[in-house]
Motif scaffolding. Structure first.
Motif, PDB file in Angstrom:
ATOM      1  N   LEU A  91    -156.338  37.053  60.375  1.00  0.00           N
ATOM      2  CA  LEU A  91    -155.102  36.316  60.142  1.00  0.00           C
ATOM      3  C   LEU A  91    -155.274  35.461  58.881  1.00  0.00           C
ATOM      4  CD1 LEU A  91    -152.426  35.794  61.910  1.00  0.00           C
ATOM      5  CD2 LEU A  91    -153.412  33.536  62.256  1.00  0.00           C
ATOM      6  N   PRO A  93    -155.205  32.297  56.887  1.00  0.00           N
ATOM      7  CA  PRO A  93    -155.156  30.891  57.312  1.00  0.00           C
ATOM      8  C   PRO A  93    -153.814  30.240  56.947  1.00  0.00           C
ATOM      9  CG  PRO A  93    -157.267  31.362  56.292  1.00  0.00           C
ATOM     10  CD  PRO A  93    -156.411  32.581  56.085  1.00  0.00           C
ATOM     11  N   THR A  97    -152.260  25.181  60.543  1.00  0.00           N
ATOM     12  CA  THR A  97    -153.528  25.106  61.270  1.00  0.00           C
ATOM     13  C   THR A  97    -154.384  23.947  60.762  1.00  0.00           C
ATOM     14  OG1 THR A  97    -153.357  27.475  61.637  1.00  0.00           O
ATOM     15  CG2 THR A  97    -155.517  26.520  62.010  1.00  0.00           C
ATOM     16  N   CYS A 118    -161.723  32.962  69.058  1.00  0.00           N
ATOM     17  CA  CYS A 118    -160.791  33.757  68.234  1.00  0.00           C
ATOM     18  C   CYS A 118    -160.858  33.231  66.795  1.00  0.00           C
ATOM     19  CB  CYS A 118    -159.354  33.713  68.731  1.00  0.00           C
ATOM     20  SG  CYS A 118    -159.161  34.034  70.480  1.00  0.00           S
ATOM     21  N   THR A 119    -162.000  33.328  66.204  1.00  0.00           N
ATOM     22  CA  THR A 119    -162.262  32.639  64.931  1.00  0.00           C
ATOM     23  C   THR A 119    -161.616  33.295  63.716  1.00  0.00           C
ATOM     24  OG1 THR A 119    -164.034  31.511  63.732  1.00  0.00           O
ATOM     25  CG2 THR A 119    -164.489  33.778  64.380  1.00  0.00           C
ATOM     26  N   CYS A 123    -161.841  30.169  59.415  1.00  0.00           N
ATOM     27  CA  CYS A 123    -161.365  29.005  58.652  1.00  0.00           C
ATOM     28  C   CYS A 123    -161.482  27.685  59.413  1.00  0.00           C
ATOM     29  CB  CYS A 123    -159.944  29.228  58.149  1.00  0.00           C
ATOM     30  SG  CYS A 123    -158.719  29.396  59.449  1.00  0.00           S
ATOM     31  N   ILE A 124    -161.232  27.723  60.725  1.00  0.00           N
ATOM     32  CA  ILE A 124    -161.274  26.465  61.485  1.00  0.00           C
ATOM     33  C   ILE A 124    -162.717  25.970  61.580  1.00  0.00           C
ATOM     34  CG2 ILE A 124    -160.880  25.423  63.758  1.00  0.00           C
ATOM     35  CD1 ILE A 124    -158.585  27.429  64.150  1.00  0.00           C
ATOM     36  N   ASN A 185    -157.244  28.859  68.009  1.00  0.00           N
ATOM     37  CA  ASN A 185    -155.893  29.189  67.567  1.00  0.00           C
ATOM     38  C   ASN A 185    -155.697  30.662  67.955  1.00  0.00           C
ATOM     39  OD1 ASN A 185    -153.444  29.556  66.290  1.00  0.00           O
ATOM     40  ND2 ASN A 185    -154.342  29.787  64.249  1.00  0.00           N
ATOM     41  N   PRO A 186    -155.392  30.888  69.234  1.00  0.00           N
ATOM     42  CA  PRO A 186    -155.387  32.279  69.700  1.00  0.00           C
ATOM     43  C   PRO A 186    -154.090  32.978  69.308  1.00  0.00           C
ATOM     44  CG  PRO A 186    -154.690  30.836  71.471  1.00  0.00           C
ATOM     45  CD  PRO A 186    -154.959  29.950  70.283  1.00  0.00           C
ATOM     46  N   PRO A 187    -154.018  34.279  69.513  1.00  0.00           N
ATOM     47  CA  PRO A 187    -152.743  34.962  69.295  1.00  0.00           C
ATOM     48  C   PRO A 187    -151.737  34.383  70.285  1.00  0.00           C
ATOM     49  CG  PRO A 187    -154.552  36.532  69.643  1.00  0.00           C
ATOM     50  CD  PRO A 187    -155.069  35.189  69.989  1.00  0.00           C
ATOM     51  N   ALA A 209    -154.313  39.659  66.291  1.00  0.00           N
ATOM     52  CA  ALA A 209    -154.395  38.230  65.978  1.00  0.00           C
ATOM     53  C   ALA A 209    -153.055  37.540  66.236  1.00  0.00           C
ATOM     54  CB  ALA A 209    -154.798  38.029  64.525  1.00  0.00           C
TER      55      ALA A 209
HETATM   56  N1  GLN Z   1    -158.713  31.122  64.094  1.00  0.00           N
HETATM   57  C1  GLN Z   1    -158.136  31.875  63.046  1.00  0.00           C
HETATM   58  C2  GLN Z   1    -157.093  31.065  62.323  1.00  0.00           C
HETATM   59  O1  GLN Z   1    -156.681  30.046  62.767  1.00  0.00           O
HETATM   60  C3  GLN Z   1    -157.544  33.185  63.569  1.00  0.00           C
HETATM   61  C4  GLN Z   1    -156.477  32.984  64.570  1.00  0.00           C
HETATM   62  C5  GLN Z   1    -155.971  34.275  65.152  1.00  0.00           C
HETATM   63  O2  GLN Z   1    -156.457  35.365  64.813  1.00  0.00           O
HETATM   64  N2  GLN Z   1    -155.016  34.175  66.018  1.00  0.00           N
HETATM   65  O3  GLN Z   1    -156.657  31.412  61.253  1.00  0.00           O
END
Ligand code: GLN
Length: 278
Positions: A91, A93, A97, A118-119, A123-124, A185-187, A209
């Motif tokens: 995803l 950034p 976020t 869910c990194t 970026c986080i 920051n999940p889907p 994502a």
């Molecule tokens: N943690 C990542 C972000 O915030 C990816 C989040 C996601 O794939 N939903 O950009």
């Protein structure tokens, strides 16, 4: 062709193709290709653009006309003052976020253990580790291709001693140990809404994502259910949420025994972050 003409031509093509923010994207692509900055358009508009830059610019404009995201053309996106490498497996950034990261930074201490579920691009987690010292980080994703990017970003942006462990895992399956902070920051987009998103998002960003299943809450439910086992006493769980998910996610947290539940708004005045203490 001169720099200013080149930009105008790019802008005209993007605008005709209905690309949002055509002016901005035409300028950013030109700057990316020529290695220039905003000033050049204002003061050096009459400079000749080198042939190879012209060709590259035309190719980039053609891609953007197909609604390929700007960041997939340049391969990068700034976040929290750091430049992250991105591709179609992570995803891109989002500025929103940054609210989540800033909220955590307000409270985060040196020497803490932090898990980013869910990194994606990382970026986080990378931002949190960059702005703190002596912390231990674990970044989890189900996608090995996303983790490749996260790892690359970690290498580019953090000195060796600050780099996290990257873990390929379906949620907490392979996670071990306890953490002071768990962030995710999940889907979270409802499946039926995905078709209505901009082509840049729905056709080019990774579906896994974005898709939060039918009610958009699947990952919040699972993470809230499983996180307590992985949080230290007084540990905190932070989520980014969609603007209409504040009440639902707060309720999930309350039922799971979390306390001090806070909902934080973004700059547009919309609910964006929920966090709570175990
Ligand atoms: N943690 C990542 C972000 O915030 C990816 C989040 C996601 O794939 N939903 O950009």
């Amino acid at each position: 062709m001169k720099y200013l003409e080149c930009y105008k031509e790019g802008y005209r093509k993007l605008a005709t193709a209905g690309v949002p923010e055509a002016e901005l994207d035409a300028r950013l692509l030109l700057e990316y290709i020529c290695g220039t900055n905003r000033n050049d358009l204002l003061v050096h508009g009459d400079r000749e653009v080198a042939e190879q830059h012209l060709t590259a610019y035309e190719a980039a404009i053609a891609k953007r006309m197909e609604r390929i995201p700007l960041q997939h053309i340049t391969g990068e996106q700034d976040f929290m003052g750091l430049t992250f490498r991105v591709n179609e497996h992570v995803l891109i950034p989002r500025q929103d976020t940054e609210i989540l990261v800033e909220e955590i930074l307000k409270d985060m201490q040196d020497y803490c253990r932090i898990l980013d579920m869910c990194t994606g691009s990382g970026c986080i987690l990378i931002s949190l580790l960059h702005y703190n010292n002596w912390c231990e980080g674990v970044g989890v994703d189900i996608s090995p291709l996303a983790l490749q990017k996260a790892k690359e970003n970690g290498k580019n942006l953090l000195p060796e001693e600050k780099r996290p462990v990257w873990l390929e895992s379906n949620l907490f399956e392979k996670v071990e140990g306890k953490f002071d902070v768990i962030v995710s920051n999940p889907p979270y987009i409802r499946s039926e809404v995905i078709g209505t998103l901009m082509p840049e998002v729905k056709d080019h960003e990774p579906m896994n994502a974005l898709d939060g299943t039918e009610d958009g809450l699947y990952f919040y439910r699972e993470i809230v259910r499983l996180a307590p086992e992985f949080l230290k006493k007084e540990g905190k769980l932070y989520f980014e949420i969609g603007h209409d998910q504040g009440a639902d996610v707060s309720e999930l947290l309350e039922h799971a025994g979390f306390r001090e539940i806070h909902v934080v708004k973004d700059y547009a005045g919309l609910d964006r972050v929920v966090y709570a203490t175990l």
